[in-house]
Structure formats: structure tokens, C-alpha cells
Design a protein around this motif. Structure first.
Motif, PDB file in Angstrom:
ATOM      1  N   THR A   2       0.801  -1.197  -0.005  1.00 22.58           N
ATOM      2  CA  THR A   2      -0.217  -0.158  -0.074  1.00 22.58           C
ATOM      3  C   THR A   2       0.860   1.115  -0.023  1.00 22.58           C
ATOM      4  O   THR A   2       1.718   1.142   0.960  1.00 22.58           O
ATOM      5  N   SER A   4       1.212   5.182   0.389  1.00 19.73           N
ATOM      6  CA  SER A   4       0.690   6.477   0.824  1.00 19.73           C
ATOM      7  C   SER A   4       1.033   7.793   0.330  1.00 19.73           C
ATOM      8  O   SER A   4       2.519   7.856   0.438  1.00 19.73           O
ATOM      9  N   ARG A  38      -4.988   0.886   9.718  1.00 21.63           N
ATOM     10  CA  ARG A  38      -4.639   1.504   8.587  1.00 21.63           C
ATOM     11  C   ARG A  38      -6.062   2.244   8.200  1.00 21.63           C
ATOM     12  O   ARG A  38      -7.001   1.594   8.050  1.00 21.63           O
ATOM     13  N   ARG A  40      -8.172   5.081   5.630  1.00 24.77           N
ATOM     14  CA  ARG A  40      -8.351   5.808   4.322  1.00 24.77           C
ATOM     15  C   ARG A  40      -8.864   7.092   5.002  1.00 24.77           C
ATOM     16  O   ARG A  40      -9.912   6.965   5.358  1.00 24.77           O
ATOM     17  N   ASN A  41      -8.067   8.441   4.838  1.00 19.07           N
ATOM     18  CA  ASN A  41      -8.758   9.558   5.189  1.00 19.07           C
ATOM     19  C   ASN A  41      -9.643  10.048   4.178  1.00 19.07           C
ATOM     20  O   ASN A  41      -9.543   9.953   3.099  1.00 19.07           O
ATOM     21  N   SER A  42     -10.724  10.531   5.093  1.00 21.70           N
ATOM     22  CA  SER A  42     -11.722  11.373   4.177  1.00 21.70           C
ATOM     23  C   SER A  42     -11.535  12.942   4.102  1.00 21.70           C
ATOM     24  O   SER A  42     -11.662  13.361   3.033  1.00 21.70           O
ATOM     25  N   GLY A  76     -11.145   9.708   8.886  1.00 25.32           N
ATOM     26  CA  GLY A  76     -11.324   8.779   7.896  1.00 25.32           C
ATOM     27  C   GLY A  76     -11.775   7.501   8.500  1.00 25.32           C
ATOM     28  O   GLY A  76     -12.234   7.302   9.607  1.00 25.32           O
ATOM     29  N   ILE A  79      -9.566   0.407   7.125  1.00 26.06           N
ATOM     30  CA  ILE A  79      -9.445  -0.296   5.992  1.00 26.06           C
ATOM     31  C   ILE A  79      -8.852  -1.343   6.128  1.00 26.06           C
ATOM     32  O   ILE A  79      -9.065  -2.506   5.658  1.00 26.06           O
ATOM     33  N   ASP A 100      -2.697  10.621   2.512  1.00 24.32           N
ATOM     34  CA  ASP A 100      -4.224  10.177   2.077  1.00 24.32           C
ATOM     35  C   ASP A 100      -4.633   8.757   2.897  1.00 24.32           C
ATOM     36  O   ASP A 100      -5.520   8.471   3.228  1.00 24.32           O
ATOM     37  N   ILE A 101      -3.589   8.080   3.285  1.00 25.19           N
ATOM     38  CA  ILE A 101      -3.671   6.980   4.251  1.00 25.19           C
ATOM     39  C   ILE A 101      -2.771   7.100   5.393  1.00 25.19           C
ATOM     40  O   ILE A 101      -1.586   7.339   5.362  1.00 25.19           O
ATOM     41  N   GLN A 103      -1.229   5.287   9.002  1.00 28.88           N
ATOM     42  CA  GLN A 103      -1.253   3.964   9.747  1.00 28.88           C
ATOM     43  C   GLN A 103      -0.506   3.990  11.016  1.00 28.88           C
ATOM     44  O   GLN A 103       0.445   5.196  11.249  1.00 28.88           O
TER      45      GLN A 103
END
Length: 332
Positions: A2, A4, A38, A40-42, A76, A79, A100-101, A103
Motif C-alpha cells: 500500500t 501513501s 490503517r 483511508r482519510n476522508s 477517515g 480499511i 491520504d492513508i 497507519q
């Protein structure tokens, strides 16, 4: 693997940060360790205090380290998770913004309720830091009283729009504010419950404040500093109280001195700066009040949303230039 997308501080800026100071990088995230999640940001929050963290030196919060990803408030959805208490799909709030992600260990993430009809972004504004900052400044620092006249600088920003409305709910007799455009001035009086407002870019802040508050002011909520603080010191009634929340006018400029400081003595003024670190224990009290006002339709709000992690620095610089109305956010 993944990946980021993250924003890191490459060098300390002078004036407005550029893409030479703040650089976008792609980071390969490792597999989750035990106890990690982990996300995923909104939405990411961009805030004036972040400019101070780009500098080196003492402040109320540690400066960003060179070569490391910057941080800030974000909301977020989980995920991936190794933690039973934060399963996949949980809405969370945290301080691992500017990416954006995110962790990290589960204790860095706080689960939020999924409230029907309420955007997660509100946990970064009305129901989050901007709301509690406004409430704290008025109730704990300025100790607002029923019948007070309240002046708010930077009144069209995320905090300022909340201050005016909360002051009204707490019994202020008159609320006046300053903003940087005619459109924002109109919005303050038409939407946010301000009795009067003025455009500080028209000059003569002292005179405009005197016209907006002819009987003087009792409370000043300061988001700006500089000439606005000088004007407030000149307009205070005896026993006036100032809550100093920010100095946006000075972040990229030098302080040219404060006028009317003799009034601190002669009018018995109380001036106190604050940051939220010492007041988060009051969050339940704030939440009860704000949720009640919001549910009753007594609180209006605006969000200035910039789309895309690639545009996070533009969103921040726009905030520092006053391009936002209400809370400034990046939507991922």
C-alpha cells in the motif's frame, strides 16, 4: 504493497511555504504490526498553527522535523485492522493528517459515531477543534457574561464563525466582527448572527470598530493580533477581557508594536492567551452544549473544501491568505 501520498517539510520557509519547502512524496507502508490500524482519510484539516510548526524554535507545540511527514487533524475510515475495538469500517479521528492513508498504533485513533445526516468533516469543525476552541475562549478565558459586547477578529474563519454564534447563545448583547472582504462582512451579519461587521482592509480599524461598537467592548476574541489587538485595547470598557487565540497577521510578518497598552492598567483589563492542550478535559461539557445548539438549528456553518491530497499545500496557503469562509478542509 500500500502506497501513501504524504507531504513532508523539506526546508523551513520564509514567508509563504512553497513546494520547495513542503514536498509531496509517496511512501510504501509496511504490513500492519499487531495493535495497528490503517485508515483511508476522508478529510484533512488545515489550520493556522501549522505555519508556526514549520519554523524552528520554541512554541506551544513542537516544530515539524525536516524530512518527516507533517501532522494535523483528520477523519477517515479504518480499511485494515489488527485491533478488535477498531474493526474495518470504523470512522475515526486522529492527528496523522497531511496524507491520504494513515497507519499507526490503535491508541492514536479515536472512534467516532456515524451520525445520520452529519458529514464526518464536522468532527474537524463545529463538533471538533474549531468549535471547542471558540467555546473555551469565551467561557473559560474571557468569561463571557450576559449583556457583554463581544468583538471578534478573523470573524469569518472556522473559529470566528463559531465564536459569534456561541457568544449569542451565551447571552451577548452585541457581537461585532472583522473580515477581509465585503462578501465575508455581509455573510457575518446575514448568516452568523453578527450585529455589525467591517472590512479591515478598508483601513482605520480603530474608527471602524468604534462605529460598530459605539458603547465600547467587554470581550475581545483575538484570531489576528497586531492592529486588531491595538484597536481592541482602545475600545475596551473597564474590566474588559481578551482571549488571545491566534496572531495570523504576524505569522508571515513582523510585529510593529501594540498601541493603547496603557489601557491595560487604567481600565483594569485582563488579557490571556490560550491553546487547547490544557482544556480538552472540558470536551464533554462542550459537546453537550454544541450538540444541543446544533440539533436545535441554532448553529450555522460553512466549509471551504479543497479536493485532492495533491492540493493540500494550496489549501493551506489559501487559508493563510484568508481565502476560506468557515473551516478550511482537504477532501481526499
Amino acid at each position: 504493497m500500500t502506497t501513501s501520498i504524504q507531504w513532508q517539510l523539506a526546508s523551513r520557509p520564509t514567508g509563504e511555504p512553497t513546494t520547495e519547502n513542503v514536498v509531496k512524496v509517496e511512501i510504501d507502508l509496511p504490513e500492519l504490526a499487531e495493535g495497528e490500524v490503517r485508515v483511508r482519510n476522508s478529510f484533512l484539516s488545515v489550520d493556522p498553527y501549522m505555519r508556526g510548526r514549520m519554523n524552528e524554535g520554541r512554541s506551544y507545540v513542537a516544530p515539524y522535523n525536516l524530512g518527516e511527514t507533517m501532522t494535523g487533524a483528520a477523519v477517515g475510515e479504518v480499511i485494515e485492522s489488527t485491533v478488535e475495538a477498531l474493526p474495518v469500517g470504523t470512522l475515526v479521528q486522529h492527528q496523522l493528517g497531511w496524507r491520504d492513508i494513515s497507519q499507526g498504533p490503535a491508541e492514536q485513533f479515536t472512534a467516532l459515531p456515524n451520525v445520520p445526516g452529519v458529514s464526518p468533516s464536522l468532527f474537524l469543525s463545529v463538533l471538533g477543534l474549531t468549535g471547542i476552541t471558540a467555546w473555551t475562549g469565551l467561557t473559560q478565558i474571557a468569561q463571557i457574561k450576559e449583556g457583554d459586547t463581544v468583538f471578534v477578529s478573523g470573524a469569518a474563519g472556522g473559529v470566528g464563525t463559531m465564536v459569534g454564534q456561541i457568544a449569542r447563545q451565551l447571552g451577548a448583547a452585541r457581537v461585532v466582527g472583522s473580515a477581509g472582504t465585503a462578501e465575508k462582512v455581509e455573510l457575518l451579519t446575514s448568516k452568523y448572527g453578527y450585529d455589525a461587521a467591517f472590512n479591515y482592509k478598508d483601513g482605520d480599524i480603530d474608527g471602524q470598530l468604534a462605529a460598530a461598537a459605539p458603547d465600547g467592548i467587554d470581550v475581545y476574541f483575538d484570531n489576528v493580533g497586531g492592529d486588531h489587538l491595538s484597536a481592541a485595547l482602545g475600545a475596551f470598557n473597564d474590566g474588559g477581557r481578551a482571549a488571545i487565540c491566534g496572531v495570523m497577521s504576524l505569522i508571515n510578518a513582523k510585529d510593529n508594536g501594540i498601541k493603547n497598552s496603557a489601557n491595560i492598567v487604567t481600565r483594569g483589563l485582563t488579557i490571556k492567551g490560550f491553546t487547547m492542550g490544557a482544556y480538552f478535559h472540558l470536551a464533554p461539557q462542550f459537546a453537550e452544549a454544541m450538540q444541543g445548539w446544533l440539533g436545535a438549528g441554532k448553529i450555522a456553518y460553512d466549509e471551504t473544501i479543497t479536493d485532492g491530497i495533491d492540493n493540500a499545500l494550496d489549501a493551506f496557503n489559501g487559508l493563510m491568505k484568508g481565502a476560506n469562509v468557515g473551516k478550511a478542509l482537504v477532501r481526499i
